[in-house]
Scaffold this active site. Structure first.
Site, PDB file in Angstrom:
ATOM      1  CD  GLU A 276      34.370  41.101  35.416  1.00 42.73           C
ATOM      2  OE1 GLU A 276      33.313  40.591  35.833  1.00 42.73           O
ATOM      3  OE2 GLU A 276      35.295  40.430  34.927  1.00 42.73           O
TER       4      GLU A 276
ATOM      5  CB  CYS B 127      28.014  43.110  39.902  1.00 44.14           C
ATOM      6  SG  CYS B 127      29.759  43.100  40.175  1.00 44.14           S
TER       7      CYS B 127
HETATM    8  C1  UN1 Z   1      32.784  43.135  46.147  1.00 49.13           C
HETATM    9  O1  UN1 Z   1      31.829  42.376  46.222  1.00 49.13           O
HETATM   10  O2  UN1 Z   1      33.448  43.414  47.139  1.00 49.13           O
HETATM   11  O3  UN1 Z   1      30.536  46.043  40.654  1.00 49.13           O
HETATM   12  C2  UN1 Z   1      33.255  43.727  44.861  1.00 49.13           C
HETATM   13  C3  UN1 Z   1      30.647  45.157  41.499  1.00 49.13           C
HETATM   14  C4  UN1 Z   1      31.834  44.224  41.402  1.00 49.13           C
HETATM   15  C5  UN1 Z   1      32.756  44.327  42.542  1.00 49.13           C
HETATM   16  C6  UN1 Z   1      32.259  43.660  43.764  1.00 49.13           C
HETATM   17  N1  UN1 Z   1      32.538  44.503  40.176  1.00 49.13           N
HETATM   18  O4  UN1 Z   1      29.840  45.060  42.392  1.00 49.13           O
END
Ligand code: UN1
Length: 484
Positions: free
Chosen positions: A253, A287
């Site tokens: 991710e 992200c």
């Molecule tokens: C969210 O928006 O609640 O690293 C979670 C990150 C993502 C998770 C976002 N993998 O921001």
């Protein structure tokens, strides 16, 4: 009483182990505040942890779903009961506000409780085979040893949503948290360990990405890697994962440059809330953060004025202060990245309509006013590259078609949003957005823990995380044929 501060150790094969080095966990709201001391492991520690996880796998993979459920459910309860205390720890090391920190711990507890249930619901199929008398079964088995490599921006929720399904489905784990936030990771591992995991089932190795992460991604004893972090690191991990004798399964991710489209017919107040929440809360360090506002002509000026009005009312401050809306940036390195992009935006000719200045407050920390750029051309770097800070751009477009085209014109594909009251546009957008997550009249960030999470294009690689879909990554399918 000893004056020596407690050293938080790595957990390897059920033993808490010191390492050759120690790191100080520094509070980004007040750099004089050392949140705790944490072992900093190296390659040897990582190798021992992989060996311990391998040794624990045969027995753990044969445990009953009930046992795995009970351990995860117990851990969920403790996490929920301690969410105020651990939320404070989380906010102290990461810098998100206290309500955000407590909320994240609550979310991690919910993830554990959900995944406890998933241990009881491993799906399978049984079908008639194509040869006379042949019966077939499709079953799922644990993969083996999973390496979990997590980022600093969700110090407990992301580890929880990677580790919990790994354990629920019978895998063993070596966990390497981000170096900036060892405290929440340590607390999660401590809770799971005391909830009854046998030695070696969950190992914690705090340390650097190059050493500890390097071992996990190249060691033949690791079967799969679940990673969240930057695109550059993700690409390196991918190469390592396929270069060894065992090609590892991967779930990566990575970044986002998430658009929020605002159409003329949008409810303005709702659009402003979605924009400000999605782009600037949690200091924009998600992200899933919206960093590109794509706004049609008829509402553009009103939208910009209203966003600035809302930003004027937000207080940047110490993460633990009651009045704070936006905490500090996580560290100096990230602050310098944010500031350099703000300078790049100005150089490129965008108009810095609000904020973007570092702030000197009562405590020494990495404080930055949220920054809003207007008159942004989609070709500018600030509109194309992930910044990972409280910086958003506004680009004016003619109509829905141009907005949709611009939303998709990016190498990323994580989360997209649209604010509109038109069912036709909302529906068309949901169908044609090239992203893993589409939100209508909701902020792009902030996700439900029972639903699949992941993106397309450069944002993600491999099966989805979370919800029922987690089973696809954390188990391997077996197809059996039987004739009697
Ligand atoms: C969210 O928006 O609640 O690293 C979670 C990150 C993502 C998770 C976002 N993998 O921001």
């Amino acid at each position: 009483m000893s004056l020596k501060p407690t050293l938080h150790c790595n957990l390897i094969g059920g033993q808490w182990c010191e390492a050759a080095e120690v790191s100080e966990n520094i509070n980004p709201s007040d750099t004089r505040d050392v949140v705790g001391l944490y072992a900093r492991g190296g390659r040897d520690d990582a190798e021992r942890a992989v060996d311990a996880a391998r040794a624990a796998f045969p027995a753990w993979s044969q445990t009953t779903p009930q046992l795995r459920h009970d351990i995860l459910a117990r851990a969920a309860q403790e996490l929920a009961a301690r969410k105020e205390e651990l939320g404070r720890l989380l906010s102290s090391e990461e810098g998100k506000t206290l309500p955000e920190g407590i909320g994240e711990v609550g979310r991690a507890a919910s993830v554990l409780a959900f995944m406890a249930g998933e241990a009881l619901r491993v799906p399978g199929d049984r079908m008639a085979g194509l040869l006379p008398g042949s019966e077939t079964e499709v079953t799922r088995e644990p993969l083996g040893v999973v390496g979990v490599v997590s980022p600093w921006n969700f110090p407990i929720a992301i580890p929880a949503w990677k580790i919990a399904p790994a354990l629920a489905f019978g895998n063993t784990v070596v966990f390497k948290p981000a170096e900036l936030v060892p405290g929440s990771a340590w607390a999660l591992v401590d809770i799971l360990h005391r909830a009854g995991l046998p030695p070696g089932v969950l190992n914690l190795v705090m340390g650097s990405g190059s050493q500890v992460g390097g071992v996990l991604c190249s060691h033949p004893g690791v079967d799969a890697i679940s990673f969240t972090g930057s695109v550059a690191t993700g690409r390196r991990i991918a190469v390592d994962c396929v270069s060894g004798s065992v090609m590892k399964r991967m779930q990566l991710e990575m970044g986002g440059k998430n658009p929020l489209v605002v159409l003329d017919d949008a409810d303005l107040d709702m659009a402003v809330e979605c924009a400000v929440q999605g782009a600037f809360f949690s200091t924009g360090q998600r992200c899933t953060a919206s960093s590109r506002f794509i706004v049609t002509e008829g509402i553009h000026d009103r939208f910009v004025r209203a966003v600035i009005g809302r930003l004027e009312g937000l207080k940047v401050g110490h993460a633990l202060d009651a009045g704070t809306h936006i905490g500090p940036v996580v560290d100096d390195k990230q602050l310098q990245v944010d500031l350099s992009y703000i300078a790049i935006g100005v150089q490129e000719g965008a108009r810095l309509a609000w904020g973007g200045k570092p702030l000197n407050l009562q405590t020494p920390g990495f404080y930055l006013q949220p920054a809003l750029f207007t008159e942004v051309d989609a070709t500018m770097r600030v509109a194309r590259e992930e910044i990972f800070g409280p910086v958003a751009t506004v680009t004016r477009v003619k109509d829905f078609d141009e907005a949709l085209h611009m939303a998709n014109a990016t190498e990323f594909g994580l989360a997209v949003g649209i604010c509109t009251t038109s069912l036709r546009h909302a529906t068309h957008f949901k169908r044609h957005a090239q992203a893993g997550i589409v939100k209508v009249n909701q902020a792009t960030s902030g996700l439900d823990y029972h639903l699949p999470f992941g993106g397309r294009k450069a944002s993600s690689y491999g099966p989805r995380e979370q919800g029922r879909y987690a089973v696809d990554f954390y188990t391997v399918v077996k197809t059996a044929y039987t004739s009697v």
